[in-house]
Design an enzyme around this catalytic site. Structure first.
Site, PDB file in Angstrom:
ATOM      1  N   CYS A  63      -3.178   8.640   3.371  1.00 28.32           N
ATOM      2  CA  CYS A  63      -2.615   8.046   1.843  1.00 28.32           C
ATOM      3  C   CYS A  63      -3.820   8.467   1.028  1.00 28.32           C
ATOM      4  O   CYS A  63      -3.347   8.391  -0.207  1.00 28.32           O
ATOM      5  CB  CYS A  63      -2.249   6.687   1.883  1.00 28.32           C
ATOM      6  SG  CYS A  63      -3.557   5.438   2.836  1.00 28.32           S
ATOM      7  N   GLU A  95       0.975  -1.209   0.068  1.00 32.24           N
ATOM      8  CA  GLU A  95       0.025   0.070   0.201  1.00 32.24           C
ATOM      9  C   GLU A  95       1.034   1.294   0.150  1.00 32.24           C
ATOM     10  O   GLU A  95       1.634   1.789   1.108  1.00 32.24           O
ATOM     11  CB  GLU A  95      -0.829  -0.021   1.318  1.00 32.24           C
ATOM     12  CG  GLU A  95      -1.680  -1.046   1.442  1.00 32.24           C
ATOM     13  CD  GLU A  95      -2.892  -1.359   0.168  1.00 32.24           C
ATOM     14  OE1 GLU A  95      -3.004  -0.746  -0.407  1.00 32.24           O
ATOM     15  OE2 GLU A  95      -3.512  -2.525   0.029  1.00 32.24           O
TER      16      GLU A  95
END
Length: 479
Positions: A266, A233
């Site tokens: 994020c 990720e």
């Protein structure tokens, strides 16, 4: 095992859970200890998995206030934000896993070609073995514990490596996890990059890493040497296209997604592409919303967080050197404070448009048309999320079709992470693989096929050699 043979649930107090073993001093020792747990299949049974999930639930409830305090120390988070973006997402995923565990584990029958009959063909989700979770600092509870829930649900043993950049949270997890989770199934290792390097020398059956692209490449290369599958990720510059809609509503939703956790998210909006004449109106509205959310001086607001450390404050300050600051722009290194900031007049080649901002700075760029916005996004690396604000169904369809991203949000940002049925993951430069809910269970499982064909009736004789003309003609018709 057929569906009817899945073991029934039993009270968790009948399962031996062995927390609180003496700390294992080195990363290698911890990995070897958890490897033994995987080899002994200690975490395989459904009742053991459920017992661990129940213990996990107790841990979150017992240490709730300490978790809030640790997050406040590391990132200046208020309790409402900590509850919404950290604890609640973990709790939702935990409740979801407990509710669906039996179904996820159930062996399912699949059809087979008639020429193989009679056969039984099934697929069973089997634990991979030992998993390594390398967590980031920006959501040190959510992004450490959410994947842990799914790795436990899948029946694996797990080595956790929280981020040393969130020291209060890391120390808390190091203390409380051994008190609740069985040391044969879950171990935690703290420390800096040297600890991660040592862990990556060990053989794991899956690695999940959340963080930046540079370290992600290091993890990927180390995993490749061991032929270990990975979930990465990696984030990226998440774009927002504002095409039309109520500008104040758009501004509130943008500001909420961008400035939570002081922009250190994020999937936060990284830059805005304002179509046509929407740019000036949006910038003005965002300035109003910042005051509405955080007051005239956001540094004094209890609802606005802090940057993780001085190095990141200095990095963000450097990004303010180009463009026009329409709101914010203040920096206080000693307080780890960077004001919620709106930038306009930014060149597309400037540093603020080349690297993931990961802070409370939002550039707004004007583009002549929606198609120009799509081309702008398409010319750049694939983001972890992409957002569009519009009330026009045709624009929504064009955005969904024309943008490649880990996730798409329409008229909202960030909140797709709160839905456990939605996979969370990137594509291209923003990551590999996904987790959350069933997607996480599948990530940490092998979908193992089994074919069972009895010996009493050998229907396969027709395919055995020698092949004469009659047998060959028959096989050509049926195969």
């Amino acid at each position: 095992m057929s569906a009817s043979q899945v073991p029934p649930a039993v009270p968790t107090d009948r399962v031996r859970v062995d927390p609180g073993a003496a700390a294992l001093r080195s990363p290698a020792e911890t990995a070897r200890h958890l490897r033994e747990g995987a080899r002994s299949r200690v975490a395989h049974s459904r009742r053991f998995r459920m017992a661990q999930l129940e213990a996990f639930d107790r841990m979150l409830r017992v240490h709730r206030e300490e978790i809030f305090s640790a997050l406040a120390a590391d990132l200046g988070k208020n309790q409402v934000e900590s509850q919404a973006t950290e604890l609640q997402i973990v709790q939702t995923g935990l409740d979801h896993a407990k509710r669906h565990l039996e179904d996820w584990m159930r062996t399912r029958s699949v059809p087979s070609p008639f020429v193989l009959a009679p056969v039984t063909t099934t697929v069973t989700a089997r634990p991979l073995g030992m998993v390594l979770i390398i967590a980031p600092w920006n959501y040190p509870i959510n992004l450490t514990l959410a994947p842990l829930v799914e790795a436990i649900a899948a029946g694996n043993t797990v080595v956790l490596k929280p981020s040393e950049l969130a020291p209060a949270t890391s120390a808390l997890l190091e203390r409380i996890i051994p008190q609740f989770l069985d040391h044969r199934a879950v171990g935690i290792v703290t420390g800096g990059p040297e600890v991660t390097t040592e862990l990556l020398q060990e053989k794991f059956d899956h690695i999940l890493y959340t963080g930046g692209e540079r370290v992600g490449r290091i993890v990927y290369e180390a995993a490749a040497r061991q032929l270990t599958p990975v979930t990465l990720e990696l984030g990226g510059k998440c774009p927002v296209v504002v095409n039309d809609g109520d500008i104040m509503s758009v501004a509130r939703r943008l500001a909420y997604g961008k400035f939570m956790n002081a922009g250190q998210t994020c999937v936060a909006p990284d830059y805005v592409l304002a179509v046509g004449e929407t740019g000036p109106r949006l910038a003005k509205a965002l300035g109003k919303v910042i005051k509405e959310f955080y007051g005239a001086n956001p540094q004094e607001s209890k609802d606005f967080g802090r940057i993780i450390n001085v190095n990141h404050v200095q990095r963000l300050a450097g990004l303010l050197e180009e463009g026009t600051i329409l709101a914010g722009g203040q920096v206080d290194e000693a307080d780890r404070y960077v004001a919620p900031t709106i930038l306009t007049g930014v060149d597309s080649d400037s540093p603020v448009m080349q690297e993931e901002i990961f802070g409370p700075i939002l550039p707004i760029l004007s583009v002549p048309s929606f198609d120009d916005a799509l081309r702008f996004i398409g010319d750049r690396p694939d983001p972890l999320a992409a957002y569009v604000f519009t009330e026009r169904s045709g624009v929504i369809r064009a955005f969904e079709e024309g943008v490649r991203a880990g996730a798409v949000g329409v008229n909202a940002t960030n909140i797709h992470l709160a839905v456990p049925e939605l996979p969370f993951g990137g594509v291209g430069a923003s990551g590999i693989g996904a987790y959350h809910g069933k997607a996480g269970f599948d990530t940490f499982s092998q979908q193992r096929p089994t074919l069972n064909k009895g010996t009493r009736l050998d229907t396969l004789k027709v395919v055995y050699p020698p092949y004469g003309s009659a047998k060959s003609a028959l096989l050509k018709r049926v195969l």
